[in-house]
Design an enzyme around this catalytic site. Structure first.
Site, PDB file in Angstrom:
ATOM      1  CE  LYS A 216      -1.860   2.616   3.059  1.00 37.04           C
ATOM      2  NZ  LYS A 216      -1.701   3.881   2.317  1.00 37.04           N
TER       3      LYS A 216
ATOM      4  CD  GLU B 206      13.742   1.041   6.560  1.00 34.78           C
ATOM      5  OE1 GLU B 206      13.270   1.678   5.602  1.00 34.78           O
ATOM      6  OE2 GLU B 206      14.561   0.119   6.423  1.00 34.78           O
TER       7      GLU B 206
ATOM      8  CB  CYS C  38      13.431   9.606   7.463  1.00 29.70           C
ATOM      9  SG  CYS C  38      14.387   8.563   6.329  1.00 29.70           S
TER      10      CYS C  38
ATOM     11  CD  GLU D 283      10.135  13.127  11.218  1.00 33.26           C
ATOM     12  OE1 GLU D 283       9.031  12.592  11.426  1.00 33.26           O
ATOM     13  OE2 GLU D 283      11.015  12.588  10.516  1.00 33.26           O
TER      14      GLU D 283
HETATM   15  P1  NAD Z   1       2.670   8.199   7.794  1.00 38.05           P
HETATM   16  O1  NAD Z   1       3.051   7.401   8.992  1.00 38.05           O
HETATM   17  O2  NAD Z   1       1.622   9.232   7.938  1.00 38.05           O
HETATM   18  O3  NAD Z   1       2.156   7.242   6.633  1.00 38.05           O
HETATM   19  C1  NAD Z   1       2.961   6.205   6.097  1.00 38.05           C
HETATM   20  C2  NAD Z   1       2.056   5.135   5.517  1.00 38.05           C
HETATM   21  O4  NAD Z   1       1.322   4.518   6.561  1.00 38.05           O
HETATM   22  C3  NAD Z   1       1.031   5.645   4.510  1.00 38.05           C
HETATM   23  O5  NAD Z   1       0.926   4.701   3.468  1.00 38.05           O
HETATM   24  C4  NAD Z   1      -0.248   5.696   5.347  1.00 38.05           C
HETATM   25  O6  NAD Z   1      -1.414   5.577   4.585  1.00 38.05           O
HETATM   26  C5  NAD Z   1      -0.062   4.488   6.243  1.00 38.05           C
HETATM   27  N1  NAD Z   1      -0.801   4.515   7.505  1.00 38.05           N
HETATM   28  C6  NAD Z   1      -1.116   5.589   8.262  1.00 38.05           C
HETATM   29  N2  NAD Z   1      -1.776   5.188   9.378  1.00 38.05           N
HETATM   30  C7  NAD Z   1      -1.860   3.834   9.330  1.00 38.05           C
HETATM   31  C8  NAD Z   1      -2.438   2.844  10.182  1.00 38.05           C
HETATM   32  N3  NAD Z   1      -3.022   3.159  11.317  1.00 38.05           N
HETATM   33  N4  NAD Z   1      -2.339   1.543   9.804  1.00 38.05           N
HETATM   34  C9  NAD Z   1      -1.714   1.198   8.662  1.00 38.05           C
HETATM   35  N5  NAD Z   1      -1.166   2.098   7.805  1.00 38.05           N
HETATM   36  C10 NAD Z   1      -1.225   3.400   8.138  1.00 38.05           C
HETATM   37  O7  NAD Z   1       4.040   8.802   7.232  1.00 38.05           O
HETATM   38  P2  NAD Z   1       4.186   9.835   6.027  1.00 38.05           P
HETATM   39  O8  NAD Z   1       3.677  11.145   6.485  1.00 38.05           O
HETATM   40  O9  NAD Z   1       3.669   9.227   4.780  1.00 38.05           O
HETATM   41  O10 NAD Z   1       5.784   9.905   5.874  1.00 38.05           O
HETATM   42  C11 NAD Z   1       6.583  10.765   6.597  1.00 38.05           C
HETATM   43  C12 NAD Z   1       7.202  10.077   7.792  1.00 38.05           C
HETATM   44  O11 NAD Z   1       7.943   8.942   7.364  1.00 38.05           O
HETATM   45  C13 NAD Z   1       8.193  10.929   8.554  1.00 38.05           C
HETATM   46  O12 NAD Z   1       8.026  10.724   9.927  1.00 38.05           O
HETATM   47  C14 NAD Z   1       9.546  10.364   8.119  1.00 38.05           C
HETATM   48  O13 NAD Z   1      10.603  10.601   9.007  1.00 38.05           O
HETATM   49  C15 NAD Z   1       9.231   8.932   7.981  1.00 38.05           C
HETATM   50  N6  NAD Z   1      10.193   8.253   7.117  1.00 38.05           N
HETATM   51  C16 NAD Z   1      11.101   7.400   7.662  1.00 38.05           C
HETATM   52  C17 NAD Z   1      12.055   6.783   6.850  1.00 38.05           C
HETATM   53  C18 NAD Z   1      13.095   5.842   7.407  1.00 38.05           C
HETATM   54  O14 NAD Z   1      13.701   5.146   6.615  1.00 38.05           O
HETATM   55  N7  NAD Z   1      13.322   5.796   8.703  1.00 38.05           N
HETATM   56  C19 NAD Z   1      12.069   7.051   5.485  1.00 38.05           C
HETATM   57  C20 NAD Z   1      11.122   7.935   4.964  1.00 38.05           C
HETATM   58  C21 NAD Z   1      10.178   8.527   5.793  1.00 38.05           C
END
Ligand code: NAD
Length: 491
Positions: free
Chosen positions: A176, A252, A286, A388
């Site tokens: 997804k 991650e 990130c 963050e």
């Molecule tokens: P997010 O957590 O809002 O969403 C990520 C994914 O999770 C999306 O596909 C979303 O639809 C899904 N999701 C949200 N709630 C969910 C739930 N309850 N159950 C299942 N799936 C769910 O993150 P974002 O805003 O898309 O991305 C930004 C974040 O990602 C930042 O915090 C960033 O630091 C982090 N990030 C981390 C890494 C890493 O490698 N550590 C890399 C890139 C981004």
């Protein structure tokens, strides 16, 4: 209007529920996305289970590796389509998407095919009294259907970073992508179809998190493991869902990364490095440095140079050559980042540069642009120093000793990455390993051999992926132990 459908059991599946896919550069709707319901996720998981039980789960490594190469080739053949979809979904500059996102999306398939082909399997001999011994060896098997949930900041790169090793290990996938960036994930499903990946091995479902496809995946009893990249808070919610089935998870998550600049560094390289580390991808990586610590003798000069370079960033149309920074991903995310800009000032920050929304006088005014911003003067305990923000923003502050810099850099609930700038070999090797993070750079940033471990400490993640670490997460290891009796005649 372009339609982004679900890809389930080798077929394109429409949904009556649709949501808009928006170009963040001007706020235009560019596609309609078909949101998967629970029955569609069920069908995806079921087809994945059948694929793993069938030929795919038992295919020889060389056969799976050959398929991964074909996927990489097909992504490259359709490079321009991928580039176009990624830019439209994220607003990231062409210069970035064409050199990072799309090439890495293809490379991930080749790299994990190679890693799997050359991965050694462990074996040990246990000597027993009387000359007998036990031979232990490990066999690697697929886990089953892996749920892959990815974010919007590096959509194709982060999706393939997980899909490729999962497939290499003989699993099926229900993926997804973020609701903000469904484009390149849909093209990836087209690629899987075109290269003849057996139905059910790769399934794509579109939707949101709670009460939508994300939750349907993480709570599904047929999902064997969950790999997730996104916010730390979302990670907690997914962990609760995974607890029910005691499912393996790989997370991650977010970061609040420090950049430490010592007075003995190569000044110009450090400035350029921190400009990249703070503002690349509009600060939506990130690994970006939101906390920059600079040794006091060069502090004023460093802040001036950093601010000058930040003001030189070109906020242009993403497809134009010369554009160096795009918009934020969405109106909602811009509201959040602007709220942090305001909060920082309420907490006592000085605005060194930026802080607002640029006005263009053209269609970009309908997009989600924001100024690159540098803050100073906050105490380490301020919320803007601990949470963050995930925008084009860093806070700069001076330090006096190496020990102080290390302690302050490590004073965070997060622990994803750090970057250290110094001309001293001794200091580099003292300070970098002392960082409580998954990844510590010296005189560089965002550079990594894909065979190395990647992940975070603290609330920045659970587990490591990359190279053999990925293979271990995406496989079930069975240790076979054979007792071998001593034989007089052979002694
Ligand atoms: P997010 O957590 O809002 O969403 C990520 C994914 O999770 C999306 O596909 C979303 O639809 C899904 N999701 C949200 N709630 C969910 C739930 N309850 N159950 C299942 N799936 C769910 O993150 P974002 O805003 O898309 O991305 C930004 C974040 O990602 C930042 O915090 C960033 O630091 C982090 N990030 C981390 C890494 C890493 O490698 N550590 C890399 C890139 C981004």
């Amino acid at each position: 209007m372009r339609q982004y459908r679900n890809y389930i059991a080798g077929e394109w599946v429409e949904s009556a529920r649709r949501f808009p896919d928006i170009d963040p550069a001007d706020g235009r709707t560019i596609a309609e996305v078909h949101e998967a319901d629970r029955a569609m996720v069920d069908a995806a998981v079921e087809s994945g289970r059948a694929a793993v039980r069938g030929a795919w789960g038992r295919a020889p490594v060389a056969e799976r590796a050959a398929m991964l190469y074909r996927i990489a080739d097909e992504i490259e053949r359709r490079f321009d389509d991928f580039l176009d979809a990624e830019i439209a979904d994220t607003g990231k500059p062409r210069a970035l998407a064409s050199t990072l996102d799309i090439p890495r999306g293809a490379a991930n398939f080749r790299v994990f095919a190679d890693i799997l082909k050359t991965a050694p399997l462990e074996s040990f001999q246990l000597d027993l009294p009387g000359g007998a011994h036990a031979l232990n060896y490990t066999v690697r098997k697929p886990l089953g259907v892996v749920g892959v949930i990815s974010p919007w900041n590096l959509p194709l790169l982060l999706l393939t970073w997980k899909v490729a090793p999962a497939l290499a290990c003989g699993n099926a996938v229900v993926a997804k992508p973020s609701e903000e960036t469904p484009g390149t994930a849909t093209l990836l499903a087209e690629v899987m179809h075109a290269v003849g990946l057996p139905p059910g091995v790769f399934n794509l479902v579109h939707g949101f998190g709670p009460d939508s496809a994300g939750e349907f995946i993480t709570t599904h009893p047929g999902i064997a493991a969950i790999t997730f990249t996104g916010e730390s808070r979302t990670g907690s919610a997914i962990m609760r869902a995974a607890a029910e089935g005691v499912k393996p998870i790989s997370f991650e998550l977010g970061g609040k990364n420090a950049g430490i600049v010592f007075a003995d560094c190569d000044f110009d390289k450090a400035v350029d490095g921190l400009v990249r580390a703070s503002f690349l991808n509009t600060g939506q990586v990130c690994l970006c440095s939101e906390r920059v610590l600079v040794e006091r003798p060069i502090y004023e000069r460093f802040v001036d140079a950093l601010a000058r370079k930040a003001r030189e960033l070109v906020l242009g149309w993403p497809r134009e050559l010369g554009t160096s920074m795009g918009p934020l991903i969405s109106a909602e995310h811009r509201r959040k980042v602007l709220a942090y800009y305001r909060l920082a000032q309420q907490e006592g920050a000085t605005l060194v540069t930026g802080g607002g929304v640029p006005a263009f006088g053209d269609a970009r005014d309908g997009g989600f642009w924001i100024e690159p911003t540098i803050l100073a003067g906050l105490p380490d305990g301020a919320r803007c120093m601990r949470e963050e923000i995930f925008g084009p923003v860093c806070h700069v502050s001076p330090f006096d000793t190496e020990a102080e810099a290390v302690a302050r850099a490590n004073d965070s609930d997060y622990g994803l990455a750090a970057t250290v700038w110094t001309g001293s070999v001794d200091r580099a090797h003292r300070v970098a390993p002392a960082m409580r993070v998954g990844l510590a750079w010296v005189n560089s940033w965002f550079l990594r051999d894909l065979r190395t471990p990647f992940g975070g400490a603290g609330i920045s993640g659970i587990g490591r992926e990359g190279g053999a670490h990925s293979l271990n997460f995406y496989s079930e290891l069975t240790n076979v132990c054979v007792r071998i009796e001593a034989q007089e005649a052979l002694a």
